[in-house]
Enzyme design. Sequence first.
Site, PDB file in Angstrom:
ATOM      1  N   CYS B  76       0.804  -1.290   0.037  1.00  0.00           N
ATOM      2  CA  CYS B  76      -0.022  -0.060   0.107  1.00  0.00           C
ATOM      3  C   CYS B  76       0.939   1.133   0.037  1.00  0.00           C
ATOM      4  O   CYS B  76       1.735   1.371  -0.865  1.00  0.00           O
ATOM      5  CB  CYS B  76      -0.992  -0.044   1.184  1.00  0.00           C
ATOM      6  SG  CYS B  76      -2.477   0.916   0.898  1.00  0.00           S
ATOM      7  N   HIS B 178      -3.747  -4.788  -0.621  1.00  0.00           N
ATOM      8  CA  HIS B 178      -3.244  -5.343   0.694  1.00  0.00           C
ATOM      9  C   HIS B 178      -3.395  -6.590   0.519  1.00  0.00           C
ATOM     10  O   HIS B 178      -4.600  -7.547   0.717  1.00  0.00           O
ATOM     11  CB  HIS B 178      -4.368  -4.858   1.730  1.00  0.00           C
ATOM     12  CG  HIS B 178      -4.171  -3.401   2.236  1.00  0.00           C
ATOM     13  ND1 HIS B 178      -3.344  -3.306   3.184  1.00  0.00           N
ATOM     14  CD2 HIS B 178      -4.815  -2.114   1.749  1.00  0.00           C
ATOM     15  CE1 HIS B 178      -3.450  -1.844   3.434  1.00  0.00           C
ATOM     16  NE2 HIS B 178      -4.092  -1.490   2.635  1.00  0.00           N
ATOM     17  N   GLU B 180      -2.547  -8.748   2.555  1.00  0.00           N
ATOM     18  CA  GLU B 180      -3.048  -9.611   4.104  1.00  0.00           C
ATOM     19  C   GLU B 180      -4.308  -9.274   4.207  1.00  0.00           C
ATOM     20  O   GLU B 180      -4.732  -9.674   5.174  1.00  0.00           O
ATOM     21  CB  GLU B 180      -2.152  -9.001   4.949  1.00  0.00           C
ATOM     22  CG  GLU B 180      -2.529  -7.376   5.283  1.00  0.00           C
ATOM     23  CD  GLU B 180      -2.084  -6.246   4.512  1.00  0.00           C
ATOM     24  OE1 GLU B 180      -1.731  -6.691   3.403  1.00  0.00           O
ATOM     25  OE2 GLU B 180      -2.382  -5.119   4.872  1.00  0.00           O
TER      26      GLU B 180
END
Lengths: 251, 198
Positions: B76, B178, B180
Amino acid sequence: MLAKRIIPCLDVRDGRVVKGVNFKDLRDIDDPVALGKFYNASGADELVFYDIIASAEGRPLFADILRRTAREIFIPLTVGGSINSLDDFDRVLKSGADKVSVNSGAVRDPSLIDAGAEKYGSQCVVLSMDVKRVGTGFHIFVKGGRVDTEIDALKWAVEGEKRGAGELVVNSMDTDGVRGGFDIELLGEICSRVSIPVIASGGAGKREDFLELFRTTDCQAGLAAGIFHSREVEIGPLKRYLAENGVNMRV
Amino acid sequence: MIGIVDYGCGNLMSVANSLEFLGFDCFVSSDADKLSAAGGLILPGVGAFPAAMEMLEASGLVGCVKGFTRPLLGICLGMQLLFSVGEEVRECAGLGLVPGRVRLIDTELKLPHIGWNSLSLRGASPLFRGVPDGSFVYFVHSFAGAAENPADVAAVTDYGTEVLASVSRGNVHGCQFHPEKSGDTGLKILKNFAELCV
């Protein structure tokens, strides 16, 4: 292109999911983490956990649920319920939330939106509003829908965006629980006034209701609880149905 | 062992959670010596470009990240910091590991660009080994990098305009989205990165 989102909402009280959960094949059917995992595997685009009581006794339980969820589920997690201060933001973010949903706390003190956005960024602040028709207008209600604040909901949505909310959850009390479809009129009015994503809540009863939502409004997401918990609508087949009907979905 | 750079900026926990879930060892640290010795580094980041660069400088970690020769992954805002210059708030020098600028996304559509969007893969970045073209990942941003060298572009996405989604340049990688928070696709990308670090 950006996909429309389907978001199940889990209301959690004293560590358990409330609202008729009907998952016979899940061993622990009202465990929020187990249910969250099930929804993640079904293709949910995001999860919302709502801390119903947020009592002193319930808080450590709720924080533990968030921590366990964040260790096993890797999609965005929004958390709401009794968010009244930056300390509350901090508490749920540290437990694993990605976004924080403010509701009556922001009605009481609108600067909570500004403060949250300034400290954590707009992407982190979700303004959730409970809206009901009163006369010819739309009013904001608080305290679980019992108290009419007489605040104009359309103006409140605009103010929320100006103050720095990154998304709006618009829950129509008129359609909530009726299962006759989302409140297209209200959602259309709000979408035409703000440029941040609007998440529709309240009224979904069948998959066609989601198709109507995405065909007739600019809402980015549809949120529901009961129909997903009861499995009257299942997320995987719902998303495939929407995709087959021309809605851009992550399938 | 993968080091997650802690410079007071970003959600480190979810990155650490996802690596642990995948079975890779990782640690969160702001210690330049420890981070320099890691098998790979992840540079997260949330917020505005100049503030993040200031915090990275204040943490004394700029040299450590710039000089890192094993695999590095910016996520990011952490990916944006890899570029030469950022234009958010004010013009501000970045780490200069990927030639190019970070600009406001020039689109008719709403900003921030927030939600699940599909990847168009370019080139053959090791990050996307086994990831099907068109896979959806989760974005939250208003600014995006513009790489000077087309060969550095690993993936783009369409948001009314072409938006840079990922870069790979030698040992330096970046994901604007992202990983994750991008479900199984994101976990696969993180696994690919972690395997580069072993």
